[in-house]
Scaffold this motif. Structure first.
Motif, mmCIF file in Angstrom:
data_model
loop_
_atom_site.group_PDB
_atom_site.id
_atom_site.type_symbol
_atom_site.label_atom_id
_atom_site.label_comp_id
_atom_site.label_asym_id
_atom_site.label_seq_id
_atom_site.Cartn_x
_atom_site.Cartn_y
_atom_site.Cartn_z
ATOM 1 N N THR A 74 -8.444 7.105 5.824
ATOM 2 C CA THR A 74 -7.505 5.988 5.680
ATOM 3 C C THR A 74 -6.219 6.477 5.033
ATOM 4 O O THR A 74 -5.118 6.151 5.477
ATOM 5 C CB THR A 74 -8.121 4.860 4.833
ATOM 6 N N MET B 103 -9.436 5.534 -2.154
ATOM 7 C CA MET B 103 -9.331 5.363 -0.703
ATOM 8 C C MET B 103 -10.152 6.434 0.011
ATOM 9 O O MET B 103 -10.325 7.531 -0.519
ATOM 10 C CB MET B 103 -7.869 5.502 -0.239
ATOM 11 N N THR C 93 0.829 -1.205 0.000
ATOM 12 C CA THR C 93 0.000 0.000 0.000
ATOM 13 C C THR C 93 0.867 1.261 0.000
ATOM 14 O O THR C 93 0.538 2.236 -0.673
ATOM 15 C CB THR C 93 -0.948 0.027 1.217
#
Length: 146
Positions: free
Chosen positions: A74, A70, A45
């Motif tokens: 987050t 996203m 990620t």
């Protein structure tokens, strides 16, 4: 209005839920990328965020969140970690409330070091998905499903 009873509903249809299957697949794919990326010192990620900043240049957090698909909260948590490592900078934009994210020279080094690990993971998953699976995944990720 007529009330439905549980006898009238086939809840087994939920066993084939596309939402569940896509979430399970995403988690499995991420774990596979992470296993390949272990030797690089960066998680999949993190690599994704850094590589996209390297490719596309600095951008406001909202635009980056939208591009990555996203939630802003987050992404903000991830960006705080990346900033702490010195891999990105977060600065005020033209509007002082807007924050602009940019990759730093050390962040570019992380992408360069991580790329061979990412490439191996990409090839492995590409083989697993096959051409049809790759095409379906790219189509779904590019569509607005709302």
């Amino acid at each position: 209005m007529k009330q439905h009873s549980d006898r009238d509903t086939d809840y087994m249809a939920a066993a084939g839920c596309f939402c569940l299957a896509s979430r399970q697949a995403a988690r499995k794919i991420t774990r596979l990328y992470d296993s390949y990326m272990q030797g690089s010192g960066v998680r999949a990620t993190q690599f994704t965020i850094l590589s996209q900043l390297m490719l596309r240049g600095e951008m406001p957090i909202g635009k980056l969140a939208s591009f990555l698909g996203m939630e802003r909260t987050t992404l903000s948590r991830n960006l705080t970690l990346l900033e702490g490592k010195g891999w990105i900078s977060i600065n005020a934009g033209e509007d002082p409330r807007a924050r602009v994210i940019a990759i730093t020279a050390p962040g570019r080094g992380v992408v360069r070091r991580g790329f061979p690990y990412w490439s191996k993971a990409q090839a492995h998953i590409g083989k697993m998905l096959g051409a049809d699976g790759e095409a379906a995944l790219k189509l779904l990720s590019s569509r607005n499903l709302e």
